[in-house]
Design an enzyme around this catalytic site. Structure first.
Site, PDB file in Angstrom:
ATOM      1  N   ASP A 148      -0.668   0.715 -14.727  1.00 25.17           N
ATOM      2  CA  ASP A 148      -0.852   2.370 -14.763  1.00 25.17           C
ATOM      3  C   ASP A 148       0.141   3.317 -15.122  1.00 25.17           C
ATOM      4  O   ASP A 148      -0.591   4.443 -15.609  1.00 25.17           O
ATOM      5  CB  ASP A 148      -1.353   2.610 -13.168  1.00 25.17           C
ATOM      6  CG  ASP A 148      -2.742   1.892 -12.711  1.00 25.17           C
ATOM      7  OD1 ASP A 148      -2.410   0.668 -12.380  1.00 25.17           O
ATOM      8  OD2 ASP A 148      -3.709   2.572 -12.776  1.00 25.17           O
ATOM      9  N   ARG A 202      -6.411  11.877 -10.046  1.00 24.77           N
ATOM     10  CA  ARG A 202      -5.516  10.834  -9.251  1.00 24.77           C
ATOM     11  C   ARG A 202      -4.143  10.990 -10.002  1.00 24.77           C
ATOM     12  O   ARG A 202      -3.883  11.419 -11.096  1.00 24.77           O
ATOM     13  CB  ARG A 202      -6.227   9.276  -9.667  1.00 24.77           C
ATOM     14  CG  ARG A 202      -7.510   9.026  -8.748  1.00 24.77           C
ATOM     15  CD  ARG A 202      -7.715   7.577  -8.952  1.00 24.77           C
ATOM     16  NE  ARG A 202      -7.021   6.692  -8.157  1.00 24.77           N
ATOM     17  CZ  ARG A 202      -7.141   5.410  -8.237  1.00 24.77           C
ATOM     18  NH1 ARG A 202      -7.725   4.927  -9.010  1.00 24.77           N
ATOM     19  NH2 ARG A 202      -6.368   4.581  -7.299  1.00 24.77           N
ATOM     20  N   GLY A 232      -9.015   2.145 -13.541  1.00 26.90           N
ATOM     21  CA  GLY A 232      -8.243   1.273 -14.590  1.00 26.90           C
ATOM     22  C   GLY A 232      -7.803   2.489 -15.448  1.00 26.90           C
ATOM     23  O   GLY A 232      -8.380   3.410 -15.752  1.00 26.90           O
TER      24      GLY A 232
END
Lengths: 346, 346
Positions: free
Chosen positions: B237, B89, B47
């Site tokens: 995101d 990420r 998240g």
């Protein structure tokens, strides 16, 4: 390897147990209408054409099983067999088509002895099975012409050899295109909750060395937005008289996305899947299956306890989103009430 | 139960291990930048907002760990810490936003001793965490006004308390609507392949007795076509300067369907998720994750052997499909380059 989804052996029907593929490749054996109905309900066999063939064998098996009985017992037993088979799954019209055809044959044998009736019904089941493969080959030939060489084709669920007596409807078109020398690659939606794409379509394509890429269902839009899909080809469980298409849950979403991206959306559809008695998609019954299919897969259960679940097994794609139906009689562009009715007149 | 996704305890960061929810509820503990980066990469925490908070703590933990070192070792160690965190990420911009903010604080402490720097960085991480909850509450208040009483709201993935420091972005809006006395029910897409909807969103809603119905991702179109969805609310995101929205794979398909059915599509979006440096969605990097996530789930592997796999973790929803962004500064209807830039001027 030629995939024989259903085969006749030792006076029994044998069906590949599709619940355990691809981890295991095993036939289960059936000797009555009730056992075949169980196999259909539990999805040992699935796919509209295969269900139609299985149901026909279910009727023949019941006749063989009861042939020693008195006439009244034979007749009431056969009626019970038709009923249990008709109640096995609600959406695929091929089930009812197969049962209706077997009932007509039975009706034409009035006055003949049970054993003769049983033999005739078994012959008819064999014929339905053989016909299904011939029809898939015919659809394959018509459909293959629609696909350009090098096409990257997205498919949903499994409309392959495993969904039919052999060759397949949607995958039959891809197989025929490959046989015709075209380079075809397949993008397979995994097709939750039963994972027919991941387990069955991927398995069929890997067996035959047709390049196949697996995605989760929610990746189809991404692939289209990146220009990685040239066509969509799917099967169907029932087509209404106006061209609305019932097929595996998620098909509608693929069709909407295909339209947005200008990608042709083809439906492989034997005439036995067209239900002229149903005016439009809204009248097609949609099966809702058990919650456990959605909260996990087999023994792996991952969802939070206490959550409610919906599990419609099919959805309706309106005819306006369908580029063409591919039938054994040819390609029906922009399907509608008129050109569909025409298929049955010619 | 108040969900504390990340907490500070015993001079360590503790994070709920979201890989094993809902079967087990456990905290894992982290004491360095590298371990936090591992936790982000392996999706112990996920998240966008939660990743941003975790990264900030990762920087603080590295400073605490290295505070006894000589200045040059401290500085090179800190740089290495920033690097490993930045590489964890690629898609969520909050990660880079959090790191940038920590770097500015570090830069402002030039000449001060390591221990003072470490204390200050930890304070900043705490502040980022608290701020995140305040921001979610502000978004929740604005977003709640958009939802009618009785709304059936579809959400994709988990943009809940577990995706943030608390309250949640998309689920924060639903929580705020419920707190405001509205009757809200939730339809949760399961969100393959990582199943954040089935595992996390369903779990959060069940904890709080907010009615929640789980569906597979490919059922969203069916639910909309039956008139069973009144609004869609999702998180994000990264939002590009033009309003294009990167979010969990499958979001784009939901947005296309929502448009077709005239259903409003809302994106809960803290300002830290807007990346003005990215002109449009095409420039947002999309992470591709491992094949094993798609061929099964955890130890349950079901796909046919030999199949190729794609696994993009996110997709791009073009701004034209977004009814409104809900930010902590208010609602941005029909997001575009101008009204998004305006958020940062006021």
């Amino acid at each position: 390897m030629k995939i024989e989804t259903l085969r006749w052996a030792g006076n029994k029907l044998e069906m590949i147990d599709q619940r355990i593929l691809p981890a295991a490749f095993e036939y289960s054996s059936y000797d009555s209408a009730a056992s075949v109905a169980d196999g259909i309900r539990s999805m040992v066999v699935r796919g509209a054409p295969a269900i139609g063939v299985a149901a026909a064998y279910g009727v023949a098996l019941e006749a063989l099983r009861l042939q020693g009985a008195f006439t009244t017992a034979f007749e009431s037993g056969m009626e019970a067999g038709f009923t249990v088979l008709a109640q096995s799954r609600p959406t695929a019209v091929n089930l009812f088509w197969g049962l209706e055809r077997m009932r007509r044959v039975w009706g034409s044998m009035a006055g003949q002895d049970n054993a003769a009736v049983a033999r005739r019904l078994l012959d008819e089941a064999h014929e339905i099975r053989s016909e299904d493969i011939r029809i898939n080959r015919a659809m394959g030939a018509f459909g293959a012409e629609l696909l350009p060489d090098g096409a990257r084709v997205l498919t949903h669920c499994n409309a392959g050899a495993l969904a039919t007596a052999g060759h397949g409807t949607a995958l039959g078109i891809l197989r025929s295109a490959v046989e015709a020398g075209k380079k075809i690659s397949v993008i397979a939606d995994e097709t939750r909750p039963f994972l027919q794409g991941a387990r069955l379509t991927a398995w069929e394509m890997v067996q035959e060395n047709i390049p196949v890429t697996l995605i989760t269902d929610n990746m189809a839009g991404f692939m289209m937005s990146r220009g990685e899909v040239d066509a969509v080809v799917v099967g169907t469980d029932r087509v209404a008289a106006n061209g609305d298409v019932a097929n595996k849950i998620g098909t509608y979403m693929v069709a909407v996305l295909a339209r947005r991206h200008g990608i042709p959306f083809y439906v492989a559809c034997p005439l036995s899947t067209i239900d002229l008695a149903v005016r439009d998609g809204a009248a097609i019954p949609i099966e809702e299956r058990s919650a456990e299919e959605v909260t996990g897969f087999r023994d792996a259960q991952w969802a939070a306890k206490g959550v409610k679940v919906r599990n419609p097994a099919f959805d309706i794609t309106p005819a306006e989103l369908v580029t063409a139906l591919v039938t054994e009689k040819g390609v029906v562009n922009r399907p509608n009430r008129e050109n569909i009715a025409g298929l049955f007149r010619s």
